[in-house]
Write an enzyme that holds these catalytic residues in place. Structure first.
Site, PDB file in Angstrom:
ATOM      1  N   ASP A   1      14.432  -5.689   5.882  1.00 13.93           N
ATOM      2  CA  ASP A   1      14.795  -6.931   5.355  1.00 13.93           C
ATOM      3  C   ASP A   1      16.274  -7.083   4.727  1.00 13.93           C
ATOM      4  O   ASP A   1      16.775  -6.138   4.475  1.00 13.93           O
ATOM      5  CB  ASP A   1      13.681  -6.974   4.328  1.00 13.93           C
ATOM      6  CG  ASP A   1      12.426  -6.969   4.564  1.00 13.93           C
ATOM      7  OD1 ASP A   1      11.998  -7.622   5.813  1.00 13.93           O
ATOM      8  OD2 ASP A   1      11.682  -6.066   4.075  1.00 13.93           O
TER       9      ASP A   1
ATOM     10  N   ASP B   1       9.942  -5.821  -7.318  1.00  8.98           N
ATOM     11  CA  ASP B   1       8.674  -5.285  -7.974  1.00  8.98           C
ATOM     12  C   ASP B   1       8.926  -4.246  -8.466  1.00  8.98           C
ATOM     13  O   ASP B   1       8.918  -3.957  -9.618  1.00  8.98           O
ATOM     14  CB  ASP B   1       7.574  -5.142  -6.830  1.00  8.98           C
ATOM     15  CG  ASP B   1       7.727  -4.777  -5.604  1.00  8.98           C
ATOM     16  OD1 ASP B   1       8.900  -4.208  -5.320  1.00  8.98           O
ATOM     17  OD2 ASP B   1       6.727  -4.708  -4.703  1.00  8.98           O
TER      18      ASP B   1
ATOM     19  N   ASP C   1      10.105  -1.856   8.379  1.00  8.52           N
ATOM     20  CA  ASP C   1      10.855  -3.455   8.734  1.00  8.52           C
ATOM     21  C   ASP C   1      12.219  -2.966   7.913  1.00  8.52           C
ATOM     22  O   ASP C   1      12.244  -2.542   6.961  1.00  8.52           O
ATOM     23  CB  ASP C   1      10.051  -4.698   8.639  1.00  8.52           C
ATOM     24  CG  ASP C   1       9.497  -4.679   7.363  1.00  8.52           C
ATOM     25  OD1 ASP C   1       9.861  -3.817   6.320  1.00  8.52           O
ATOM     26  OD2 ASP C   1       8.431  -5.166   7.184  1.00  8.52           O
TER      27      ASP C   1
END
Ligand code: ATP
Ligand code: MG
Length: 434
Positions: A61, A138, A59
């Site tokens: 983002d 992260d 995807d």
């Protein structure tokens, strides 16, 4: 209170290979509109990482300095979602482009951020600069941005090194970052296998000890994470690594207690079998449904439970199965909750197993019309491979039945009735003579 913020490295368009053609056209539209309205707009994280590593992004983002409400004003096809992490979703037919506002560091007592006693972030809606946003991501390989303004890349200085040497490294202090969001432990495993990377030692070290923190994560979020771990082509490696880091038992507690009991190495055998098949199907572009996966993976815990219930009570096999099914879902759902629409299918598939053995007769016509007949047959096939070879004759009977024409079906159904009557009669005779 907060630590220093690093300035991101800038890699100009001339020094990287990503062109606008590599980008999703809908994402590009969103980026350009945000930019035209005077906002900064970036593609961020996994999509850029994947393109650089030669993978197809899952995807695209977007990160921007526009606030969610400002994003909504710019797009008719936009809705705002999420409480813990507020986002804008821009809808294009089936496609959704996720737009997040750049996050900053938490200040004490901010109403926009909330951390619980164990350090978990309950709300994360403090906005900030791109540099701050990068540090809140992260892993270093995910802290990378494509700036639509000049097509440059921006990333932490460690990002390019880690992409090149294929290292998954948490940004900041690993313990603190796992405590903020324990799902990062699962993400570390997932990325290591998907991207064929190594976990950096400091990133790997605290996982075993902190694995129990997964118990605090909402079971529906864990269910989604399990899906990403199991259905994307790396189920075997992920399972091994999850077991190694003691994460697996928090996702599948019912399986773990059995695998540890050793008495039932068929559960481990079944697990290996299932994950192998999951990866084979993914590789050939097929998808195993969630209901098929869970009907198989929870089958042996179900059998155990039925056995226990029947030794403790005088319930019939059917009633014991109904009680056992509820127990199994209740226990499993404490960790990763299976949605109702899926567990309803699994119940039907399980109940059909009883009927497969009992109803090789005129009732077979009804069973064959059952909405989940195919799924149930698939479970029966799976059981013949790991459970009991005796089931092979039942499987064969049903396979033959589905292939047969109407006349043959009738004769098969009657044949079986005759055989059963004969069996009953002869066993009565035996009883009488003994
Ligand atoms: P994939 O889409 O292949 O699963 P991804 O890296 O794009 O991988 P997403 O869940 O789509 O993962 O998240 C997009 C980006 O958001 C990540 O690359 C990362 O920068 C950031 N992100 C996602 N989840 C977290 C998290 N739990 N903590 C910090 N940052 C996160
Ligand atoms: Mg992604």
């Amino acid at each position: 209170m907060h630590k220093k913020t690093y300035t991101l490295d800038v890699i100009p368009r001339t020094q990287h290979d990503i062109s606008r053609q590599d980008l999703d056209p809908n994402a590009l539209k969103v980026l350009l509109r945000l930019n035209k309205a005077g906002f900064d707009a970036y593609l961020v994280g996994g999509c850029i990482r994947d393109i650089l590593l030669g993978f197809e992004p899952k995807d695209f983002d977007i990160a921007t300095n526009a606030r969610p409400e400002q994003v909504r004003k710019l797009f008719n096809n936009c809705r705002l979602v999420g409480r813990r992490f507020r986002l804008a979703h821009i809808l294009f037919h089936k496609d959704i482009i996720e737009v997040a506002t750049l996050r900053g560091h938490h200040q004490d007592a901010s109403p926009h951020a909330k951390i619980n006693q164990s350090g978990r972030v309950l709300r994360d809606n403090v906005y900030g600069s791109i540099d701050e946003d990068a540090e809140r991501r992260d892993f270093t390989v995910n802290a990378i941005y494509y700036d639509i303004k000049d097509d440059s890349l921006r990333c932490l200085s460690q990002t390019v090194d880690d992409l090149n040497s294929r290292v998954i490294r948490l940004i900041g202090d690993p313990k603190t970052r796992y405590k903020e969001d324990p799902v990062r432990m699962l993400r570390a495993v997932r990325f290591a296998n998907k991207l064929d990377m190594k976990l950096d030692t400091k990133t790997a070290q605290p996982i075993k000890k902190l694995a129990p923190l997964l118990q605090d994560i909402h079971p529906s979020r864990l269910y989604d994470e399990v899906a990403k771990l199991m259905f994307t082509g790396y189920a075997q490696n992920n399972t091994q690594m999850l077991q190694k880091y003691k994460l697996f038992e928090h996702l599948f507690p019912l399986l773990t207690s059995q695998v540890q009991a050793k008495a039932h190495n068929r559960t481990q055998k079944a697990l290996s079998h299932i994950v192998e098949r999951l990866d084979q199907e993914s590789a050939s572009g097929k998808r195993i449904s969630h209901s098929t996966f869970y009907s198989q993976i929870l089958w042996f815990p179900l059998l155990e439970r039925i056995d226990d219930i029947r030794t403790e009570s005088s319930l019939s096999q059917f009633d014991a199965m109904n009680v056992a099914m509820s127990d199994i879902f209740e226990q499993h759902n404490k960790s990763a909750s299976i949605p109702k629409r899926c567990s309803n299918i699994i119940r039907e598939v399980w109940l059909l197993q009883l009927r497969f053995e009992k109803n090789k007769n005129i009732r077979a016509f009804k069973i064959e019309e059952h909405l989940y007949f195919e799924k149930a047959l698939e479970l029966l096939k799976f059981r013949t491979q790991v459970e009991d070879k005796k089931l092979l004759s039942t499987l064969k009977w049903w396979q033959d039945f589905t292939q047969a024409d109407q006349a043959k079906k009738k004769s098969m159904a009657q044949q079986h009735n005759k055989k059963r009557r004969y069996k009953k009669r002869s066993s009565k005779k035996d009883a009488a003579s003994s």
